[in-house]
Enzyme design. Structure first.
Site, PDB file in Angstrom:
ATOM      1  CE  LYS A  32      10.329   6.738  -0.673  1.00  0.00           C
ATOM      2  NZ  LYS A  32       9.606   5.536  -0.307  1.00  0.00           N
ATOM      3  CG  HIS A  79      13.779   4.390  -5.507  1.00  0.00           C
ATOM      4  ND1 HIS A  79      13.776   5.104  -4.336  1.00  0.00           N
ATOM      5  CD2 HIS A  79      12.997   3.316  -5.283  1.00  0.00           C
ATOM      6  CE1 HIS A  79      13.036   4.477  -3.447  1.00  0.00           C
ATOM      7  NE2 HIS A  79      12.554   3.383  -3.997  1.00  0.00           N
ATOM      8  N   PRO A  88       0.807  -1.222   0.000  1.00  0.00           N
ATOM      9  CG  PRO A  88      -0.559  -1.439   1.874  1.00  0.00           C
ATOM     10  CD  PRO A  88       0.638  -2.028   1.218  1.00  0.00           C
ATOM     11  CG  ASP A  90      10.552  -6.012  -9.158  1.00  0.00           C
ATOM     12  OD1 ASP A  90      10.029  -6.339  -8.076  1.00  0.00           O
ATOM     13  OD2 ASP A  90      11.595  -6.546  -9.579  1.00  0.00           O
TER      14      ASP A  90
HETATM   15  P1  ITT Z   1       5.021  -5.834  -4.807  1.00  0.00           P
HETATM   16  O1  ITT Z   1       6.122  -6.641  -5.450  1.00  0.00           O
HETATM   17  O2  ITT Z   1       3.794  -6.618  -4.482  1.00  0.00           O
HETATM   18  O3  ITT Z   1       4.713  -4.565  -5.584  1.00  0.00           O
HETATM   19  P2  ITT Z   1       6.935  -5.448  -2.636  1.00  0.00           P
HETATM   20  O4  ITT Z   1       6.851  -4.646  -1.374  1.00  0.00           O
HETATM   21  O5  ITT Z   1       7.343  -6.882  -2.535  1.00  0.00           O
HETATM   22  O6  ITT Z   1       5.526  -5.284  -3.372  1.00  0.00           O
HETATM   23  P3  ITT Z   1       9.261  -4.862  -4.333  1.00  0.00           P
HETATM   24  O7  ITT Z   1       9.574  -6.281  -4.592  1.00  0.00           O
HETATM   25  O8  ITT Z   1       9.247  -3.919  -5.479  1.00  0.00           O
HETATM   26  O9  ITT Z   1       7.834  -4.670  -3.632  1.00  0.00           O
HETATM   27  O10 ITT Z   1      10.204  -4.226  -3.260  1.00  0.00           O
HETATM   28  C1  ITT Z   1      11.313  -4.887  -2.717  1.00  0.00           C
HETATM   29  C2  ITT Z   1      11.499  -4.444  -1.295  1.00  0.00           C
HETATM   30  O11 ITT Z   1      11.976  -3.099  -1.302  1.00  0.00           O
HETATM   31  C3  ITT Z   1      10.240  -4.473  -0.444  1.00  0.00           C
HETATM   32  O12 ITT Z   1      10.581  -4.978   0.828  1.00  0.00           O
HETATM   33  C4  ITT Z   1       9.828  -3.026  -0.351  1.00  0.00           C
HETATM   34  O13 ITT Z   1       9.210  -2.723   0.892  1.00  0.00           O
HETATM   35  C5  ITT Z   1      11.154  -2.308  -0.486  1.00  0.00           C
HETATM   36  N1  ITT Z   1      10.963  -1.023  -1.137  1.00  0.00           N
HETATM   37  C6  ITT Z   1      10.503  -0.791  -2.390  1.00  0.00           C
HETATM   38  N2  ITT Z   1      10.396   0.525  -2.615  1.00  0.00           N
HETATM   39  C7  ITT Z   1      10.803   1.140  -1.479  1.00  0.00           C
HETATM   40  C8  ITT Z   1      10.893   2.479  -1.079  1.00  0.00           C
HETATM   41  O14 ITT Z   1      10.523   3.474  -1.865  1.00  0.00           O
HETATM   42  N3  ITT Z   1      11.346   2.728   0.150  1.00  0.00           N
HETATM   43  C9  ITT Z   1      11.710   1.740   0.987  1.00  0.00           C
HETATM   44  N4  ITT Z   1      11.629   0.449   0.702  1.00  0.00           N
HETATM   45  C10 ITT Z   1      11.174   0.141  -0.526  1.00  0.00           C
END
Ligand code: ITT
Length: 188
Positions: A162, A167, A10, A65
């Site tokens: 942020k 990114h 979320p 991702d």
């Molecule tokens: P979905 O794949 O279902 O979209 P996810 O949380 O597993 O959700 P990712 O694989 O893209 O998403 O993210 C890899 C990890 O990096 C995951 O633990 C995220 O919480 C973290 N992450 C991604 N974007 C972030 C951000 O902007 N700030 C901090 N942590 C982030």
């Protein structure tokens, strides 16, 4: 216009909503499982995910991702960021970083967007450092231990701040440019 943001996270949806509020795009959170293939490239995961979802008949959606690549750990956790966050969490990463001087890291975000028959894939990056402790209670995931300037963590920043440097924010700006190129803009 309604776009489905397909994710289990979320926190990502909130960032999409904030960024596209002035585009009149409604970001609808959808939890639709798709396979995240094992590869070292975020773009490959997104491409395969989009193909799978399109083959199921889905249209007008976004997937994201992301991963945090730590220089001194050879790019780890990288494509394993989700698994590492769920298992050892930020404390586990801090432990791996104990006593290390090279604390550089890069956060990457690859967004795939299917919109009005167009497929757009963009990747944004943000270089920063891994802090020595967790700081702040905003955001999600690695936000408390990642800082762009070594001072404030992402979890200590208001969401707009942020998005201005992150990114995902950088990926948003590329996505907006590409959408304008294919004739979709904030004036639609
Ligand atoms: P979905 O794949 O279902 O979209 P996810 O949380 O597993 O959700 P990712 O694989 O893209 O998403 O993210 C890899 C990890 O990096 C995951 O633990 C995220 O919480 C973290 N992450 C991604 N974007 C972030 C951000 O902007 N700030 C901090 N942590 C982030």
């Amino acid at each position: 216009m309604i776009l489905k943001v397909i994710t289990s996270n979320p926190g990502k949806v909130e960032e999409f909503r904030r960024e596209f509020a002035d585009w009149g795009v409604e970001m609808e959170h959808a939890r639709i499982p798709y396979e995240e293939i094992q590869t070292s490239e975020l773009e490959e995961v997104v491409k395969a995910g989009m193909e799978e979802l399109r083959s199921k008949g889905l249209r007008d959606f976004i997937i994201d991702d992301s991963g945090m690549f730590v220089d001194g750990l050879g790019g780890f956790p990288g494509v394993y960021s989700s698994y590492v966050q769920k298992t050892v969490g930020n404390k586990g990463v801090l432990k791996l970083m104990e006593g290390r001087e090279d604390r550089g890291a890069v956060f990457k975000c690859c967004i795939g967007c299917d919109i009005r028959g167009e497929t757009v894939i963009v990747t944004g990056e943000c270089r920063g450092v891994i802090l020595s402790e967790e700081r702040g209670d905003g955001g999600f995931g690695y936000d408390p231990i990642f800082s762009q300037d070594g001072k404030l963590s992402f979890a200590e920043m208001p969401l707009d701040d942020k998005n201005a440097i992150s990114h995902r924010g950088n990926a948003f700006r590329l996505l907006k440019d590409r959408l304008r190129e294919v004739g979709i803009s904030d004036s639609d």
